[in-house]
Design a protein around this motif. Structure first.
Motif, PDB file in Angstrom:
ATOM      1  N   ASP A 186       0.838  -1.210   0.000  1.00  0.00           N
ATOM      2  CA  ASP A 186       0.000   0.000   0.000  1.00  0.00           C
ATOM      3  C   ASP A 186       0.864   1.247   0.000  1.00  0.00           C
ATOM      4  OD1 ASP A 186      -2.667  -1.335   0.512  1.00  0.00           O
ATOM      5  OD2 ASP A 186      -1.493  -2.053   2.212  1.00  0.00           O
ATOM      6  N   MET A 187       2.113   1.076   0.402  1.00  0.00           N
ATOM      7  CA  MET A 187       3.013   2.232   0.476  1.00  0.00           C
ATOM      8  C   MET A 187       4.457   1.760   0.335  1.00  0.00           C
ATOM      9  SD  MET A 187       3.295   4.921   3.621  1.00  0.00           S
ATOM     10  CE  MET A 187       1.759   5.759   3.309  1.00  0.00           C
ATOM     11  N   ILE A 188       5.212   2.474  -0.494  1.00  0.00           N
ATOM     12  CA  ILE A 188       6.655   2.221  -0.559  1.00  0.00           C
ATOM     13  C   ILE A 188       7.364   3.516  -0.171  1.00  0.00           C
ATOM     14  CG2 ILE A 188       8.627   1.553  -2.002  1.00  0.00           C
ATOM     15  CD1 ILE A 188       6.775  -0.098  -3.722  1.00  0.00           C
ATOM     16  N   LYS A 239      -3.156  -0.635  -6.596  1.00  0.00           N
ATOM     17  CA  LYS A 239      -3.740   0.573  -7.201  1.00  0.00           C
ATOM     18  C   LYS A 239      -4.037   1.585  -6.081  1.00  0.00           C
ATOM     19  CE  LYS A 239      -7.761   1.437 -10.245  1.00  0.00           C
ATOM     20  NZ  LYS A 239      -7.483   2.761 -10.582  1.00  0.00           N
ATOM     21  N   GLY A 240      -3.607   2.814  -6.268  1.00  0.00           N
ATOM     22  CA  GLY A 240      -3.824   3.832  -5.235  1.00  0.00           C
ATOM     23  C   GLY A 240      -2.691   3.893  -4.207  1.00  0.00           C
ATOM     24  N   ALA A 241      -1.720   2.990  -4.330  1.00  0.00           N
ATOM     25  CA  ALA A 241      -0.600   2.982  -3.370  1.00  0.00           C
ATOM     26  C   ALA A 241       0.315   4.188  -3.623  1.00  0.00           C
ATOM     27  CB  ALA A 241       0.199   1.687  -3.505  1.00  0.00           C
ATOM     28  N   LEU A 276      13.493  23.866   1.291  1.00  0.00           N
ATOM     29  CA  LEU A 276      14.135  23.166   0.161  1.00  0.00           C
ATOM     30  C   LEU A 276      13.319  21.931  -0.222  1.00  0.00           C
ATOM     31  CD1 LEU A 276      17.772  23.220   1.614  1.00  0.00           C
ATOM     32  CD2 LEU A 276      16.833  24.751  -0.139  1.00  0.00           C
ATOM     33  N   ASP A 277      13.375  21.586  -1.513  1.00  0.00           N
ATOM     34  CA  ASP A 277      12.706  20.363  -1.962  1.00  0.00           C
ATOM     35  C   ASP A 277      13.281  19.185  -1.197  1.00  0.00           C
ATOM     36  OD1 ASP A 277      11.401  21.958  -3.730  1.00  0.00           O
ATOM     37  OD2 ASP A 277      12.467  21.254  -5.515  1.00  0.00           O
ATOM     38  N   ARG A 278      12.410  18.333  -0.648  1.00  0.00           N
ATOM     39  CA  ARG A 278      12.956  17.245   0.172  1.00  0.00           C
ATOM     40  C   ARG A 278      12.289  15.891  -0.071  1.00  0.00           C
ATOM     41  NH1 ARG A 278      17.569  16.920   1.304  1.00  0.00           N
ATOM     42  NH2 ARG A 278      17.546  19.078   2.031  1.00  0.00           N
ATOM     43  N   VAL A 279      11.011  15.907  -0.445  1.00  0.00           N
ATOM     44  CA  VAL A 279      10.313  14.633  -0.643  1.00  0.00           C
ATOM     45  C   VAL A 279       9.566  14.675  -1.955  1.00  0.00           C
ATOM     46  CG1 VAL A 279       8.416  13.195   0.246  1.00  0.00           C
ATOM     47  CG2 VAL A 279      10.069  14.169   1.843  1.00  0.00           C
ATOM     48  N   VAL A 280       9.626  13.606  -2.726  1.00  0.00           N
ATOM     49  CA  VAL A 280       8.794  13.491  -3.930  1.00  0.00           C
ATOM     50  C   VAL A 280       7.885  12.288  -3.746  1.00  0.00           C
ATOM     51  CG1 VAL A 280       8.764  13.138  -6.420  1.00  0.00           C
ATOM     52  CG2 VAL A 280      10.545  14.544  -5.420  1.00  0.00           C
ATOM     53  N   SER A 281       6.616  12.471  -4.086  1.00  0.00           N
ATOM     54  CA  SER A 281       5.686  11.351  -3.941  1.00  0.00           C
ATOM     55  C   SER A 281       4.854  11.185  -5.196  1.00  0.00           C
ATOM     56  CB  SER A 281       4.768  11.587  -2.731  1.00  0.00           C
ATOM     57  OG  SER A 281       4.052  12.788  -2.911  1.00  0.00           O
ATOM     58  N   GLY A 282       4.320  10.001  -5.354  1.00  0.00           N
ATOM     59  CA  GLY A 282       3.447   9.700  -6.484  1.00  0.00           C
ATOM     60  C   GLY A 282       2.525   8.563  -6.126  1.00  0.00           C
ATOM     61  N   VAL A 283       1.475   8.399  -6.944  1.00  0.00           N
ATOM     62  CA  VAL A 283       0.438   7.409  -6.656  1.00  0.00           C
ATOM     63  C   VAL A 283       0.292   6.497  -7.859  1.00  0.00           C
ATOM     64  CG1 VAL A 283      -2.029   7.124  -6.135  1.00  0.00           C
ATOM     65  CG2 VAL A 283      -0.776   9.082  -5.206  1.00  0.00           C
ATOM     66  N   LYS A 284       0.090   5.223  -7.598  1.00  0.00           N
ATOM     67  CA  LYS A 284      -0.156   4.307  -8.708  1.00  0.00           C
ATOM     68  C   LYS A 284      -1.638   4.418  -9.127  1.00  0.00           C
ATOM     69  CE  LYS A 284      -0.104  -0.380 -10.229  1.00  0.00           C
ATOM     70  NZ  LYS A 284       0.706  -1.532 -10.490  1.00  0.00           N
TER      71      LYS A 284
END
Ligand code: GLN
Length: 285
Positions: A186-188, A239-241, A276-284
């Motif tokens: 559900d999360m990486i 899906k949605g992870a 500062l930019d520190r985390v990038v996230s995305g969703v399946k």
């Protein structure tokens, strides 16, 4: 010598050695050796200490003056309000990484399956498990010595997680075939090594000489692990992870592009407390 005299000696020795936070480190080491808190040092500054304590304090000040990180001397680092054991085989948990945990927590629900790649001391995974209920956690690292520390940290915190040794997703093949459970997460989350190889020699001595290069070196352009993880992550996500990465502050655009090219949705950046930019996230999708 009194607390005050010891502290002054330590502060000056660390300052002369070029330690950035000489006063703070001199105090923390004195607290550590005398098992005292800040208040005790302030109120009883004139209190005479034993020659044994003086001897121990001189020894740790010498180590710190030789640029051994404070955390390696005291053996731990606080992270997300929890105490993590660390040694020379694990990256010392950084405050910046708390941003990753906090962002991930916004999307964490009870019972989720979480995967932490390049888990190191286990600080990210174990914090997520500590602040949720009945989540299942898997942490992977290529260093068996780091995993020993991660397992010890889980035990100290009374948490259960599976810590697997291997290269990124590779150990999952055996792990999931052992089990009948759903293999998707559900999360990486990951704070992979992301420093450009050529930059490592320019880092402060505490980092370049005492932290594991394996935990720092992100290849020639620093993006080696993001490329590898992004290419494979969608195969392991429900899906949605969500996928969350910590990044170096100049890697935001590159990592966002990698994620978009891999078909992830809602790709966005979160900033740290320094803006500062520190985390990038995305969703399946
Ligand atoms: N996940 C660990 C941390 O954030 C280790 C990261 C690493 O070794 N690059 O501290």
């Amino acid at each position: 010598m009194t607390y005050r005299e010891l502290y002054e000696y330590g502060r000056l020795a660390l300052e002369a050695a070029g330690v950035a936070e000489s006063a703070l480190d001199a105090r923390l080491l004195l607290e550590y050796i005398c098992r005292a808190d800040r208040n005790e040092l302030l109120v009883h500054g004139d209190c005479e200490r034993s020659s044994m304590e003086e001897q121990f304090y001189r020894t740790v000040i010498e180590k710190r003056a030789a640029r051994v990180p404070l955390q390696h001397i005291v053996g731990e680092q606080e992270f997300m309000g929890l105490r993590f054991k660390v040694n020379e085989h694990t990256l010392i948990p950084r405050q910046d990484t708390e941003i990753l945990v906090e962002e991930a927590m916004h999307h964490l629900s009870d019972g989720m399956r979480i995967l932490d790649l390049c888990t190191g001391s286990g600080c990210i995974l174990l914090s997520l498990l500590q602040y949720s209920n009945e989540c299942e956690g898997v942490g992977i690292d290529i260093s068996d010595k780091a995993l020993m520390i991660a397992r010890e940290n889980a035990k100290r915190l009374g948490l259960e997680a599976a810590f697997l040794e291997g290269d990124l997703f590779a150990p999952l093949a055996d792990f999931v075939s052992d089990k009948t459970t759903d293999r998707l997460f559900d999360m990486i989350v990951s704070n992979p090594p992301y420093i450009e190889t050529a930059v490592i020699g320019t880092l402060m001595p505490e980092v370049r000489e005492h932290e594991p290069v394996l935990a720092l070196d992100g290849g020639e352009d620093g993006l080696y692990f993001y490329r590898k993880i992004v290419a494979e992550a969608p195969n392991h996500m429900r899906k949605g992870a969500h996928l969350f990465f910590e990044i170096g502050c100049e890697q935001g655009d590159a990592v966002m592009s990698l994620m978009r090219e891999a078909g992830l949705m809602q790709v966005e950046i979160s900033k740290d407390y320094a803006g500062l930019d520190r985390v990038v996230s995305g969703v399946k999708g």
